[in-house]
Motif scaffolding. Structure first.
Motif, PDB file in Angstrom:
ATOM      1  N   THR A  82       0.967  -1.457  -0.246  1.00 36.06           N
ATOM      2  CA  THR A  82      -0.162   0.157   0.216  1.00 36.06           C
ATOM      3  C   THR A  82       0.890   1.466  -0.126  1.00 36.06           C
ATOM      4  O   THR A  82       1.786   0.807   0.789  1.00 36.06           O
ATOM      5  N   LEU A  83       0.373   2.681  -0.852  1.00 35.48           N
ATOM      6  CA  LEU A  83       1.055   3.542  -0.784  1.00 35.48           C
ATOM      7  C   LEU A  83       0.720   4.400  -0.145  1.00 35.48           C
ATOM      8  O   LEU A  83      -0.680   4.515  -1.292  1.00 35.48           O
ATOM      9  N   GLU A  84       1.125   5.299   0.470  1.00 32.82           N
ATOM     10  CA  GLU A  84       0.529   6.682   0.561  1.00 32.82           C
ATOM     11  C   GLU A  84       1.210   7.847   0.431  1.00 32.82           C
ATOM     12  O   GLU A  84       2.872   7.917   0.504  1.00 32.82           O
ATOM     13  N   SER A  85       1.035   8.938   0.250  1.00 35.52           N
ATOM     14  CA  SER A  85       2.101  10.474   0.032  1.00 35.52           C
ATOM     15  C   SER A  85       1.525  11.281   1.494  1.00 35.52           C
ATOM     16  O   SER A  85       0.608  11.156   1.594  1.00 35.52           O
ATOM     17  N   ASP A  86       2.685  11.677   2.232  1.00 36.91           N
ATOM     18  CA  ASP A  86       2.088  12.370   2.907  1.00 36.91           C
ATOM     19  C   ASP A  86       1.857  14.175   2.425  1.00 36.91           C
ATOM     20  O   ASP A  86       1.878  15.113   3.411  1.00 36.91           O
ATOM     21  N   GLY A  87       2.283  14.454   1.465  1.00 37.58           N
ATOM     22  CA  GLY A  87       2.261  15.727   0.762  1.00 37.58           C
ATOM     23  C   GLY A  87       2.960  16.428   1.379  1.00 37.58           C
ATOM     24  O   GLY A  87       2.739  17.782   1.458  1.00 37.58           O
ATOM     25  N   SER A  88       4.860  16.031   1.877  1.00 36.07           N
ATOM     26  CA  SER A  88       5.182  16.821   2.035  1.00 36.07           C
ATOM     27  C   SER A  88       5.898  17.612   1.235  1.00 36.07           C
ATOM     28  O   SER A  88       7.058  18.692   1.074  1.00 36.07           O
ATOM     29  N   GLY A  89       6.056  16.308   0.643  1.00 40.32           N
ATOM     30  CA  GLY A  89       7.312  17.419  -1.291  1.00 40.32           C
ATOM     31  C   GLY A  89       8.605  16.839  -0.861  1.00 40.32           C
ATOM     32  O   GLY A  89       9.544  17.214  -1.546  1.00 40.32           O
ATOM     33  N   ILE A  90       8.815  15.841   0.063  1.00 39.28           N
ATOM     34  CA  ILE A  90      10.196  15.267  -0.103  1.00 39.28           C
ATOM     35  C   ILE A  90      10.124  14.235   0.113  1.00 39.28           C
ATOM     36  O   ILE A  90       9.491  12.812  -0.415  1.00 39.28           O
ATOM     37  N   SER A 114      10.173   6.712  -0.763  1.00 41.18           N
ATOM     38  CA  SER A 114       8.956   7.021  -0.469  1.00 41.18           C
ATOM     39  C   SER A 114       8.942   8.210  -0.349  1.00 41.18           C
ATOM     40  O   SER A 114      10.049   8.899   0.054  1.00 41.18           O
ATOM     41  N   MET A 115       7.464   8.008  -0.664  1.00 40.97           N
ATOM     42  CA  MET A 115       6.939  10.065  -0.120  1.00 40.97           C
ATOM     43  C   MET A 115       5.643   9.942   0.818  1.00 40.97           C
ATOM     44  O   MET A 115       5.193  11.089   0.818  1.00 40.97           O
ATOM     45  N   GLY A 116       6.336   8.433   1.441  1.00 45.88           N
ATOM     46  CA  GLY A 116       4.573   8.987   2.821  1.00 45.88           C
ATOM     47  C   GLY A 116       4.841   7.266   3.144  1.00 45.88           C
ATOM     48  O   GLY A 116       5.962   7.387   4.512  1.00 45.88           O
ATOM     49  N   ASP A 238       6.554  -3.966   7.595  1.00 48.42           N
ATOM     50  CA  ASP A 238       6.670  -2.787   8.034  1.00 48.42           C
ATOM     51  C   ASP A 238       5.943  -1.869   7.220  1.00 48.42           C
ATOM     52  O   ASP A 238       4.938  -1.392   6.694  1.00 48.42           O
ATOM     53  N   TYR A 239       7.250  -1.002   6.975  1.00 44.42           N
ATOM     54  CA  TYR A 239       7.249  -0.097   6.980  1.00 44.42           C
ATOM     55  C   TYR A 239       7.441   0.184   5.174  1.00 44.42           C
ATOM     56  O   TYR A 239       7.026   0.571   4.889  1.00 44.42           O
ATOM     57  N   ILE A 240       8.381  -0.942   4.789  1.00 43.88           N
ATOM     58  CA  ILE A 240       8.300  -1.671   3.137  1.00 43.88           C
ATOM     59  C   ILE A 240       7.178  -1.585   2.506  1.00 43.88           C
ATOM     60  O   ILE A 240       6.439  -1.065   1.480  1.00 43.88           O
ATOM     61  N   MET A 241       5.848  -2.441   2.681  1.00 44.56           N
ATOM     62  CA  MET A 241       5.160  -2.819   2.882  1.00 44.56           C
ATOM     63  C   MET A 241       3.337  -2.105   3.104  1.00 44.56           C
ATOM     64  O   MET A 241       2.921  -1.796   3.092  1.00 44.56           O
ATOM     65  N   ASN A 242       4.132  -0.853   3.757  1.00 48.13           N
ATOM     66  CA  ASN A 242       3.174  -0.249   5.374  1.00 48.13           C
ATOM     67  C   ASN A 242       2.115  -1.362   5.041  1.00 48.13           C
ATOM     68  O   ASN A 242       0.788  -1.204   4.569  1.00 48.13           O
ATOM     69  N   VAL A 243       1.936  -2.284   6.419  1.00 53.30           N
ATOM     70  CA  VAL A 243       1.675  -3.540   6.375  1.00 53.30           C
ATOM     71  C   VAL A 243       0.337  -2.488   7.680  1.00 53.30           C
ATOM     72  O   VAL A 243       1.109  -1.852   8.525  1.00 53.30           O
TER      73      VAL A 243
END
Length: 333
Positions: A82-90, A114-116, A238-243
């Motif tokens: 699962t991919l998510e963006s935090d909207g920070s632009g980083i 990753s962008m989030g 957990d971080y890589i797959m966004n579990v």
């Protein structure tokens, strides 16, 4: 004596080499795993990367490692990326390298972006030359990933997205000094390094990327450089797959007191007997010991070498008879 020992090593490899049919099966299954790892299952990339180095002449030990990877996939077929963006632009990059982990003494580079939440891009690749130290290996690793780092920033800007910062996380302070200061931070241990590996300094000076220190235990790229074990593997997974925390695959739902980390089929669970004469942590290993990246079971060390091979043949045959497209479809949901 040296010649005699080398002869014994070569002879053991020849004796242990599998037949053509098994070799073709090994090659086919590794390529199918590679297809999955590059699209929907980055958690398989390390195992696949090591297995790819063995497709030309696999032996029984390599076949056993493929078995572990397939059993891990079988037990986590519903694990989703699962991919998510935090909207920070980083844009955040983690790059790491393991030193002299291959039989030819070359290192291994791992990187992820990753962008989030979730790994948008990941890589696990053997290095092209032998390094004299872990610092040099880390520098080579950054050089390997740098073209992708630069291109990603250009690409996102071309799509109209605002890129605030391109951050590169590393855990080797010596390598970071070389990347920031170039030859000024070079000593007699690093002055032999080819100047082309210092081009990252120009990118740092121009502000295209910034380098930040990351503690080793939080280094996500460590997942892609070598087999990890136990809770560290599950934490980085957990971080890589966004579990999702509520998922059965989340590290918070695992206990060191559990004998089995993943359920396995009855056919495979019937193969337990004897002792495993091989170390699960060798350099070519798809993954390490009982609780490692491909650790389908906590009691895998009770498997004998022969039973592991028989179990692998049984699993591969069962998967060969199934529709791989259906397996890929389920995994990519």
């Amino acid at each position: 004596i040296i010649v005699f020992l080398m002869s014994l090593h070569i002879l053991s490899k020849v004796i242990g080499t599998v037949g053509k049919e098994k070799s073709d099966t090994f090659h086919k299954m590794v390529m199918q795993l590679q297809y999955l790892s590059q699209r929907a299952r980055p958690d398989l990339r390390t195992a696949v990367s090591f297995l790819c180095k063995r497709v030309s002449a696999p032996d029984e030990d390599d076949y056993r490692k493929l078995t572990r990877a397939m059993r891990y996939l079988q037990s986590t077929v519903n694990l989703k990326l699962t991919l998510e963006s935090d909207g920070s632009g980083i844009i955040r990059w983690w790059v790491d390298a393991s030193y002299a982990v291959h039989p030819d003494m070359k290192g291994h580079t791992g990187g992820t972006m990753s962008m989030g939440k979730g790994s948008v891009y990941s890589m696990a690749s053997g290095q092209k030359l032998v390094a004299r130290s872990s610092t040099e290996s880390e520098l080579i690793g950054v050089h390997d990933v740098m073209p992708q780092i630069i291109w990603t920033g250009y690409f996102l800007k071309a799509q109209g997205l605002e890129v605030v910062e391109n951050v590169l996380y590393q855990d080797n302070m010596s390598a970071m000094l070389l990347e920031k200061n170039g030859r000024r931070s070079s000593t007699k241990r690093t002055r032999h390094i080819n100047i082309r590996y210092f081009f990252v300094k120009d990118r740092v000076a121009s502000g295209e990327i910034s380098i930040v220190h990351c503690p080793t235990k939080e280094m996500l790229a460590d997942y892609f450089t070598k087999p990890l074990q136990g809770m560290l593997f599950y934490k980085l997974q957990d971080y890589i797959m966004n579990v999702d925390p509520s998922s059965e695959f989340h590290s918070g739902h695992r206990s060191v007191l559990e004998s089995n980390d993943f359920p396995v089929s009855n056919d495979l669970s019937n193969d337990v007997s004897g002792n495993n004469p091989e170390s699960e942590n060798d350099a070519d290993g798809a993954e390490g010991s009982e609780n490692d990246a491909d650790g389908a079971e906590g009691n895998v060390s009770s498997y004998s070498y022969k039973d592991a091979v028989v179990g692998g043949e049984r699993l591969v045959e069962s998967i060969r008879s199934s529709n791989w497209a259906d397996i890929a479809a389920v995994t990519s949901k």
